[in-house]
Design an enzyme around this catalytic site. Structure first.
Site, PDB file in Angstrom:
ATOM      1  CB  SER B 319      -0.904  -0.016   1.234  1.00 16.57           C
ATOM      2  OG  SER B 319      -1.480   1.242   1.419  1.00 16.57           O
ATOM      3  CD1 TRP B 322      -1.662   1.447  -5.851  1.00 14.23           C
ATOM      4  CD2 TRP B 322      -1.979   3.196  -4.505  1.00 14.23           C
ATOM      5  NE1 TRP B 322      -2.713   2.179  -6.358  1.00 14.23           N
ATOM      6  CE2 TRP B 322      -2.922   3.261  -5.551  1.00 14.23           C
ATOM      7  CE3 TRP B 322      -1.992   4.203  -3.538  1.00 14.23           C
ATOM      8  CZ2 TRP B 322      -3.874   4.281  -5.656  1.00 14.23           C
ATOM      9  CZ3 TRP B 322      -2.928   5.214  -3.638  1.00 14.23           C
ATOM     10  CH2 TRP B 322      -3.864   5.248  -4.683  1.00 14.23           C
ATOM     11  CG  HIS B 323       0.125   5.988  -1.051  1.00 21.11           C
ATOM     12  ND1 HIS B 323      -0.237   4.826  -0.426  1.00 21.11           N
ATOM     13  CD2 HIS B 323      -0.945   6.811  -0.944  1.00 21.11           C
ATOM     14  CE1 HIS B 323      -1.469   4.941   0.045  1.00 21.11           C
ATOM     15  NE2 HIS B 323      -1.918   6.135  -0.258  1.00 21.11           N
ATOM     16  N   GLY B 324       3.773   5.723  -3.865  1.00 23.33           N
ATOM     17  CA  GLY B 324       4.876   6.363  -4.563  1.00 23.33           C
ATOM     18  C   GLY B 324       6.141   5.550  -4.519  1.00 23.33           C
ATOM     19  CG  PHE B 471      -0.238   9.105  -4.702  1.00 21.99           C
ATOM     20  CD1 PHE B 471       1.137   9.258  -4.613  1.00 21.99           C
ATOM     21  CD2 PHE B 471      -1.021   9.613  -3.694  1.00 21.99           C
ATOM     22  CE1 PHE B 471       1.705   9.913  -3.533  1.00 21.99           C
ATOM     23  CE2 PHE B 471      -0.467  10.261  -2.605  1.00 21.99           C
ATOM     24  CZ  PHE B 471       0.897  10.418  -2.532  1.00 21.99           C
TER      25      PHE B 471
END
Lengths: 342, 471
Positions: B319, B322-324, B471
Site C-alpha cells: 500500500s 502504491w502511493h509512490g 499517485f
C-alpha cells in the site's frame, strides 16, 4: 415543480451573493487588496492634477549609487514639462499585459499615457519568466469586476498559473523551436543552438585564453535578444493593441517609450548577427505602432554602454545621463505632439 | 483540469445540462467524451495509456467470459495484470528501481549505467489501473460478467469524477449506474451541490491554508521551535485530510448530480479508536481494494499468527509502495503495519472490550492516540527523503530553546481549523449531505452561505495541487 424549486433557489443564491459582495467590500476587500495587489497604492498615489501618466518597470527608478541626480525618468519628464503634471507608476518586471490592467484602474482625468516599451519583454526569457505567475496573480484583484468576483477568481486561481519548472520548459521550447533568420549559412539556427555554439567556442581575451565571464554574458545577450518578433501573434503586441483601444475609448493619447538597449555591448560580445536581429525587431515594433497612429519615442540606440548600470547582465537600468536622455526624448515628443504651446 | 478551478466550474454544469438533455441511451457518449477531454486537459498524449488499458482489459474480459474453467481464463488474467502493472511500473517505478539498483552496485564498487526515464507521471495512473485490475480479477473469478459494450466499459475506466484520484470503484457498482436512465431529480442536484461545496471548503479553505505553514516547516525545520514543528506536523494531518477528503466529496458530488452514487472514501477517520478502524474510515476504496484483492487471497486473519503478521506487513508495505516510488512510503506503510500489529496484540493479550461505536469520551481519548500514530506516519509520507523525516523528529525533540522561530499562523487559520474539527465531530458516522438535510431551511441556507463566503474569501491563494494526484 422541480424547475420552480431550482428557480427559487437560484434566486436565493443570487441574492445571497449580492449580500456577500456587500459584506466583502465593506470589511474584507481592502485588506485583500493590500495583501495580494499592493500595486493599487501606487495607482492611488497618482495625484489628481496629473495630465501625463508614465508607466514603467524598474528602468524608471533604478539609479547608480552615488549619483548626483537620483530622480526617476518620470520625475525628470515632470521637470522638463513644468506646466504639465507628470506622475509615474513603477511596477517591477511589468509588461504590456500588466500595464493593461493598471490603466483600467486609473480614474484621474489624464491627457497622455506614456507606456514603457521594452523590446526584451517580447522575448521568451521574459514572456515565460518565473516572475510571470506572481505578476499575473497580483493583477486579479484589480480587474473591473465586483470585488467578490475578483476574490473568487483569485481563490479559484483564474490566472496564468504555472510553476517555475513549467515556465522554464516554455522558455526552453521557444529557444529551441523558433528559428532565427540570418543572411547566409550559420552553424546555428535557433537561440538554443546559438547559445550552445557561443558557449562552446567562447570569447577569448588578448592572450588567447577563454574569458568565461564574457562568454557567459555573450550567451545571456543571445538569450535575451535573439528572437524573431511576430507582430501578428505575439501576446505582448495584442496587449498593446488592447491598451491603445482602451486609451482611445478614454480619449487618452498614447506615447510608447521604446527603451534603449545596450547595442554597444551586444556588438562587442556577439557581433553583427545579433545586432541585425535587434535592429529587425526594433523596426518591426516602431513600424507596427506608428502604422496605428501611435507616437513611438525611439530610444533604442540612444544610450551608450557606459551609461548602463548593469554591466554583467542585460537590463534597461541607466545612470542619470541615460535616464535624462530618455526623459528628454519623451518630453520633447509629448511637447511636440500634445502641448506645443508649452 | 482541477476541481478547484473556474474551468471545472464551467465544465461541470455544461456536462450536467448536456447529460439531462440528450437521450439516455447516448449519454455514455457524452460522458466518455467529457471524461477524455477532462483527462486530456492535463496531458493530451497520456490518454493513449487509458485507451490501451481499456482495450486490453475489455478484450481480456470478453475472452475470459468465453471459458468456464479458470485454467483457460488464466492467460487472459495474466495478460491483463502484466499489461496494467507493466504500464504502472514503467511509468511510476522504473526510475526508482533503476536508481536503487545503481546505488546497490555502487556499494560493491561496480558502476552500472542504467537509464533514467524523464517523463511526467501520468496523473491518476495508480487509480485507474487498480480499477481496471479489479474488473479483470472479478471476471476471472466469475464474480463479474464481462462487459460487452466497449463504450460503457471505457466509461467505467475513465468516468471523470473519479478518474484521477478515485474513489476506486468496482465495476459491479459503477457500471450498472452508468447504464441506468437517470431522471433529473431535485434531491440528486441538491445533494450533489452540497457535497461539492463542502468538498471545496475542505480543500480550498482548510488544506490550502494549512499547506502554507506545512511547507514552511518542512522546508526549514531547523529554524523552528519544537512547538511550531509539532503544530506543523498536526497541520499536515489536517492538510492531507482536507485535501483528499475534499477531493473525494467533489468527486462524489459531481457524480451525484448525474444520479450516480460513488462509494464514500472517508468517514471521520481521525475519530478512529485504533489503526484498524482508521483504515476502515480513511481512503476506504483503496483499503477495501487491498483487503479484497490482496489480504484475503493471502489468507487474511484465518491463518497462523506469524503468517497473519506477514500478511499485514505485505499489505501495508505494498500500500505504501502504491502511493509512490520512494522509501519514505515504504516506511509509512511499515509504521502503520507495526502499529496495527501491536494494537491487535495488546487488545488480544489484555482482552480489552470493544468500545461502543458511538461518540463517547472513551472514543475521543482513543482517537487522540490514533491521531498521534497517524501523524507520525504522515511525517514519512510528506518527507522527500527518509533523512528529512528523521530530521523532523530530531528537531521536534531538540529545538526547545527560545532561539527558534514560531510559526506565524494567523487567527483565521485557527478559527477555520477549529470549525473543521467541529464539523468532523458533527459528521461522525454521517455524510455532510445527509447531516444538513435534517436541519431547518434557515440553518441549511445559513450554512450554505457561510461555506460559500468562506470558500471565496478565505481560500488559500497559493497553488496546491491535490496531493493524491501525484499517485
Amino acid at each position: 415543480m422541480i424547475w420552480t424549486k431550482i428557480t427559487y433557489r437560484l434566486l436565493a443564491l443570487i441574492t445571497g451573493l449580492i449580500a456577500m459582495n456587500f459584506i466583502y467590500e465593506r470589511w474584507f476587500h481592502e485588506s485583500d487588496l493590500q495583501l495580494h495587489s499592493s500595486v493599487i497604492n501606487k495607482i492611488r498615489a497618482v495625484s489628481e492634477e496629473t495630465k501625463v501618466l508614465y508607466l514603467g518597470e524598474s528602468s524608471n527608478n533604478t539609479f547608480r549609487s552615488g549619483e548626483s541626480d537620483e530622480r526617476s525618468i518620470s520625475t525628470m519628464i515632470d521637470s522638463l514639462l513644468p506646466k504639465v503634471k507628470v506622475s509615474g507608476i513603477t511596477n517591477e518586471a511589468s509588461h504590456s499585459g500588466i500595464y493593461k490592467t493598471l490603466l483600467k484602474n486609473i480614474d484621474e482625468d489624464i491627457d497622455v499615457v506614456v507606456i514603457t516599451l521594452n523590446s526584451r519583454s517580447f522575448g521568451a526569457g521574459w514572456k515565460y519568466s518565473s516572475l510571470e505567475t506572481p505578476l499575473q496573480k497580483s493583477m486579479v484583484m484589480l480587474q473591473n469586476y465586483p470585488p467578490l468576483l475578483n476574490r473568487l477568481l483569485l481563490s479559484f486561481k483564474n490566472y496564468d498559473i504555472k510553476s517555475a519548472e513549467e515556465r522554464s520548459k516554455q522558455v526552453l521550447a521557444a529557444w529551441s523551436e523558433e528559428y532565427l533568420s540570418f543572411e547566409g549559412a550559420r552553424p546555428y539556427s535557433t537561440t538554443n543552438s546559438w547559445d550552445y555554439h557561443m558557449a562552446i567556442t567562447g570569447i577569448k581575451d588578448s592572450s588567447g585564453q577563454r574569458n568565461q565571464a564574457k562568454t557567459e554574458l555573450a550567451c545571456h545577450y543571445i538569450k535575451s535578444y535573439a528572437f524573431e518578433l511576430d507582430t501578428v501573434n505575439d501576446i505582448r503586441i495584442k496587449d498593446f493593441d488592447e491598451i491603445i483601444r482602451f486609451a482611445r475609448s478614454k480619449k487618452w493619447k498614447v506615447v510608447l517609450n521604446l527603451l534603449a538597449e545596450n547595442t554597444d555591448k551586444a556588438d562587442l560580445l556577439v557581433g553583427s548577427d545579433l545586432l541585425a536581429i535587434m535592429e529587425r525587431n526594433r523596426k518591426k515594433i516602431v513600424d507596427y505602432f506608428q502604422s496605428r497612429n501611435v507616437a513611438v519615442v525611439d530610444n533604442y540606440y540612444e544610450v551608450r554602454d557606459s551609461s548602463f548600470i548593469d554591466q554583467n547582465w542585460t537590463t534597461e537600468h541607466y545612470d542619470q545621463f541615460g535616464r535624462m536622455t530618455i526623459a528628454q526624448n519623451v518630453a520633447d515628443e509629448i511637447r511636440r505632439q500634445f502641448y506645443s504651446k508649452h | 483540469m482541477l476541481f478547484n478551478t473556474i474551468d471545472y466550474i464551467i465544465f461541470l454544469p455544461v456536462v450536467i445540462i448536456g447529460y439531462y438533455l440528450i437521450a439516455p441511451k447516448y449519454r455514455w457518449v457524452l460522458l466518455l467524451a467529457a471524461s477524455y477531454y477532462f483527462y486530456m486537459c492535463w496531458k493530451l498524449e497520456y490518454i493513449f495509456l487509458i485507451l490501451i488499458s481499456t482495450l486490453i482489459d475489455y478484450l481480456c474480459g470478453i475472452q475470459m467470459s468465453k471459458h468456464e474453467s479458470k485454467k483457460k481464463r488464466r492467460p487472459y488474467l495474466i495478460l491483463s495484470l502484466v499489461s496494467n502493472l507493466g504500464i504502472l511500473v514503467g511509468f511510476k517505478y522504473f526510475n526508482f528501481f533503476s536508481e536503487n539498483i545503481r546505488l546497490l552496485f555502487e556499494k560493491f564498487d561496480v558502476s552500472v549505467d542504467l537509464p533514467i526515464l524523464e517523463f511526467l507521471l501520468p496523473v491518476g495512473i495508480s487509480f485507474y489501473t487498480f480499477q481496471t485490475l479489479s474488473y479483470s480479477i472479478d471476471v476471472y473469478k466469475g464474480k463479474q460478467k464481462a462487459e460487452r459494450h466497449l463504450g460503457i466499459f471505457a466509461l467505467y475506466v475513465a468516468y471523470f469524477p473519479q478518474l484521477v484520484a478515485g474513489p476506486i470503484e468496482r465495476f459491479s457498482r459503477l457500471a450498472p449506474q452508468l447504464k441506468q436512465h437517470h431522471k433529473l431529480e431535485y434531491d440528486n442536484l441538491a445533494n450533489g451541490f452540497r457535497l461539492i461545496i463542502f468538498g471545496l471548503f475542505a480543500k480550498m479553505v482548510i488544506a490550502d491554508n494549512l499547506g502554507l505553514y506545512v511547507n514552511q516547516i518542512y522546508e526549514q525545520p531547523e529554524i523552528y521551535h519544537s512547538f511550531s514543528i509539532g503544530c506543523g506536523l498536526i497541520f499536515y494531518s489536517f492538510q492531507i485530510y482536507g485535501d483528499f477528503f475534499g477531493y473525494s466529496l467533489i468527486a462524489i458530488g459531481s457524480a451525484k448530480l448525474m444520479g450516480v452514487n460513488i462509494m464514500d472514501n472517508f468517514n471521520t477517520p481521525y475519530l478512529s479508536r485504533n489503526i484498524a478502524e482508521f483504515w476502515q474510515r480513511w481512503h476506504i476504496s483503496l483499503s477495501t481494494w487491498f483487503r479484497d484483492y490482496l489480504y484475503y487471497p493471502l489468507g487474511g486473519n484465518r491463518v497462523k499468527v506469524l503468517r497473519w503478521i506477514f500478511n499485514i506487513l505485505i499489505v501495508f508495505v505494498i500500500s505504501g509502495f502504491w502511493h509512490g516510488a520512494n522509501l519514505t512510503f515504504l516506511f509509512w506503510g511499515l509504521v502503520f503495519a507495526l502499529a496495527y500489529i501491536i494494537e491487535k496484540g495488546v487488545n488480544h493479550f489484555l482482552s480489552l472490550p470493544k468500545p461502543e461505536n458511538s461518540l463517547t469520551l472513551a472514543r475521543l481519548l482513543l482517537s487522540v492516540k490514533t491521531f498521534i500514530i497517524v501523524t507520525i506516519a504522515w511525517v514519512f509520507f510528506r518527507s522527500q527523503t527518509i533523512e528529512t523525516a528523521f530530521d523532523m523528529f530530531y528537531y521536534l525533540g531538540n529545538n526547545n530553546s527560545g532561539d527558534y522561530q514560531n510559526l506565524p499562523a494567523g487567527t483565521i487559520m485557527w478559527v477555520v481549523l477549529s470549525l473543521f474539527l467541529l464539523t468532523d465531530l458533527l459528521l461522525f458516522n454521517t455524510r455532510f449531505d445527509k447531516w444538513i438535510q435534517s436541519k431547518s431551511l434557515f440553518v441549511r441556507w445559513f450554512i450554505y452561505f457561510l461555506l460559500i463566503f468562506t470558500i471565496i474569501v478565505f481560500a488559500g491563494v497559493e497553488e496546491f495541487a491535490f496531493i493524491y494526484f501525484q499517485f
